[in-house]
Design an enzyme around this catalytic site. Structure first.
Site, PDB file in Angstrom:
ATOM      1  N   SER A 242      39.604  33.307  39.697  1.00 26.14           N
ATOM      2  CA  SER A 242      39.809  33.463  41.124  1.00 26.14           C
ATOM      3  C   SER A 242      39.086  32.338  41.876  1.00 26.14           C
ATOM      4  O   SER A 242      39.325  31.168  41.601  1.00 26.14           O
ATOM      5  CB  SER A 242      39.350  34.864  41.547  1.00 26.14           C
ATOM      6  OG  SER A 242      39.902  35.220  42.772  1.00 26.14           O
ATOM      7  N   ASP A 468      50.433  37.862  40.573  1.00 28.03           N
ATOM      8  CA  ASP A 468      49.086  37.931  41.129  1.00 28.03           C
ATOM      9  C   ASP A 468      49.131  38.075  42.651  1.00 28.03           C
ATOM     10  O   ASP A 468      49.721  37.250  43.338  1.00 28.03           O
ATOM     11  CB  ASP A 468      48.312  36.664  40.760  1.00 28.03           C
ATOM     12  CG  ASP A 468      46.814  36.806  40.929  1.00 28.03           C
ATOM     13  OD1 ASP A 468      46.378  37.337  41.970  1.00 28.03           O
ATOM     14  OD2 ASP A 468      46.067  36.386  40.024  1.00 28.03           O
ATOM     15  N   HIS A 498      45.604  40.727  39.163  1.00 25.38           N
ATOM     16  CA  HIS A 498      44.836  39.530  39.494  1.00 25.38           C
ATOM     17  C   HIS A 498      44.203  38.973  38.226  1.00 25.38           C
ATOM     18  O   HIS A 498      43.300  39.569  37.656  1.00 25.38           O
ATOM     19  CB  HIS A 498      43.761  39.914  40.518  1.00 25.38           C
ATOM     20  CG  HIS A 498      43.006  38.753  41.069  1.00 25.38           C
ATOM     21  ND1 HIS A 498      43.598  37.557  41.397  1.00 25.38           N
ATOM     22  CD2 HIS A 498      41.687  38.608  41.362  1.00 25.38           C
ATOM     23  CE1 HIS A 498      42.685  36.736  41.874  1.00 25.38           C
ATOM     24  NE2 HIS A 498      41.510  37.351  41.853  1.00 25.38           N
TER      25      HIS A 498
END
Length: 529
Positions: A242, A468, A498
């Site tokens: 991320s 995602d 995610h």
């Protein structure tokens, strides 16, 4: 949540047991201590020999403090291996490497095969604002294959958790802040929104003003290079998830010759400024909601009304509109508001595993029981069951605002609303108003977009997940291209949620393990799913 729901990979993992429990029915934190210029993004400066040669004092890990999210001391790994914790000194200001230092909190689990040990594999789990010290043990078994040849190392970046954690408002003030309408509809609500934003920023400056100019991503990348040296590695071995992909890209740009093997999973698009990024997130969360409602509508046992995905979404929109007019009972004396419900929905869309909780939470909220949706919102907002908040959102704001130059006026935000609503009827307003999270921040931002070009770097594996919600798939292609030819190696995972490596897909895991452990670079354009 009053800022956009930026990637929070660790949030649901840390609270899964609490949420599942709800569905079915310590430390004191003193480890840390007018507009200012932006933090420097110039070439890295040399740290002092005293810092590069420091020896870390590894000890058994205490329980996470409140800034890290609280909880218990990490459990041993398979085979009984213990987690160890330490602190590392870094310069507050790299322009003055001999000046004031701050401590970064670290955690590690030693490699199982010390004879074939490659080095330390450093993790960043995103946010920005997630505590790596608290998060890595919760994922420990997922990375156990990598521990065959690496020490697994997590850390709290500067401004996060035990690493001079940014402090803003107190717990009671945060409760009121998150209950307030985050999508104002008229002049009175807009004024309340802006007043609350100004009050929050004033709290941040009062409590952490001296640190705010120095918490940006460039300094975090410099910290990682110092960490590499202190851990005794000639090259950096890295796993960024991320926001951690942005941090990894910035590191590669600053230190291309020091990159060993690196994996970027759930990739932030380095070409997007904060407006484009927020629009992309609105689209990503809408896609995840589309997939959730299509799944629900396609099952005979779906608890939500509607024969099609669109009918289920229309029902959700009506429920949110009702909650704006009349919140329902939540947890204790707290109510579930429209804004908290939207946060709860976004929280549950981070993982396909939490879709059943979202379905149940929406159904119960329609029956005047908002407890589960509120618990989901709390997990994203960093609130524990005892009403105390970690510092993840304060750090998130401080790091984002130290990085991004963009500052949005009320008028600019109003003008952006139609575009956001077109992209996502459910999340559009919510994310558009989040554009103002840095308006009035006392530190000037460093960039419009980060530079991640890394000519001369070793190959970096870049993984994009087509489903995602928080870091849309297009970001992986953009990151691979920006890193440069022969550096960014793109891999696609056709999945939901995610991130990819922890999604259970053996194709992804074999590609990552083969690269990090054996140095086998996957063929560019590999597709798993």
């Amino acid at each position: 949540m009053r800022t956009s729901p930026t990637p929070r990979t660790a949030a649901l993992a840390a609270t899964a047991a609490v949420l599942l429990s709800l569905a079915a029915c310590s430390d004191d934190g003193d480890d840390g201590d007018t507009e200012r210029p932006a933090a420097s993004t110039a070439a890295p400066t040399t740290t002092t020999e005293e810092l590069t040669s420091q020896k870390l004092d590894w000890k058994p890990c205490p329980a996470p403090n409140q800034a890290q999210g609280g909880g218990t001391s990490p459990s041993p790994l398979p085979g009984g291996a213990a987690w160890e914790c330490s602190f590392m000194d870094v310069p507050l200001d790299y322009a003055d490497p001999g000046g004031r230092t701050i401590e970064l909190a670290l955690i590690r689990a030693a490699a199982r095969n010390q004879d074939r040990r490659i080095g330390s594999l450093i993790f960043n789990f995103g946010g920005p604002g997630a505590s790596g010290v608290a998060t890595l043990p919760s994922f420990g078994t997922a990375y156990d294959t990598l521990r065959t040849r690496y020490d697994l190392v997590g850390f709290d970046p500067r401004g996060v958790g035990r690493s001079e954690g940014v402090e803003c408002s107190d717990d009671r003030t945060l409760d009121a802040r998150y209950e307030q309408d985050g999508t104002p509809d008229d002049a009175e609500e807009e004024k309340a929104f802006v007043d609350d934003q100004e009050s929050y920023i004033a709290d941040c400056e009062e409590n952490s003003g001296d640190e705010l100019p120095y918490v940006g991503t460039t300094n975090a990348a410099r910290d990682m290079d110092l960490m590499r040296q202190v851990l005794g590695d000639d090259k950096l071995y890295y796993f960024g998830i991320s926001y951690g992909t942005e941090l990894g890209g910035v590191y590669a740009h600053l230190y291309p010759g020091k990159v060993g093997r690196a994996v970027l999973d759930a990739v932030v698009d380095p070409e997007e400024d904060s407006l484009q990024s927020s629009l992309g997130q609105a689209e990503g969360f809408q896609l995840a909601l589309d997939n959730f409602t299509a799944d629900c509508a396609g099952r005979d046992d779906c608890r939500l009304p509607g024969a099609t995905a669109q009918e289920v979404q229309d029902w959700i929109a009506r429920l949110l509109a009702q909650l704006e007019k009349k919140p329902v009972p939540g947890l204790g004396e707290r109510e579930l508001t429209q804004t908290q419900a939207t946060t709860g929905i976004a929280s549950a869309l981070y993982s396909e595993e939490t879709w059943p909780l979202l379905e149940q939470g929406l159904d119960e909220a329609d029956g005047d029981n908002g407890g589960l949706l509120l618990a989901l919102a709390d997990s994203l907002n960093g609130r524990s069951e005892d009403g105390r908040y970690d510092n993840s959102n304060a750090a998130n704001t401080a790091i984002n605002c130290a990085d991004s130059k963009q500052r949005f006026t009320l008028e600019q935000t109003r003008k952006a609303l139609p575009g956001f609503r077109k992209v996502s009827p459910v999340f559009g307003d919510y994310l558009a108003w989040g554009l103002m999270s840095c308006t009035g921040w006392p530190v000037e931002g460093a960039w419009d977009t980060p530079d991640v070009s890394a000519p001369g770097s070793a190959p970096i594996l870049v993984i994009g997940n087509t489903g995602d919600p928080a870091t849309p798939y297009a970001g992986a292609k953009a990151m691979a291209a920006e890193l440069g030819e022969g550096v960014g190696i793109e891999l696609t995972y056709k999945g939901e949620g995610h991130g990819a490596y922890n999604g259970g897909n053996t194709c992804v895991q074999r590609a990552v393990d083969g690269y990090l452990i054996e140095g086998k670079v996957p063929e560019p354009g590999t597709v798993c799913g």
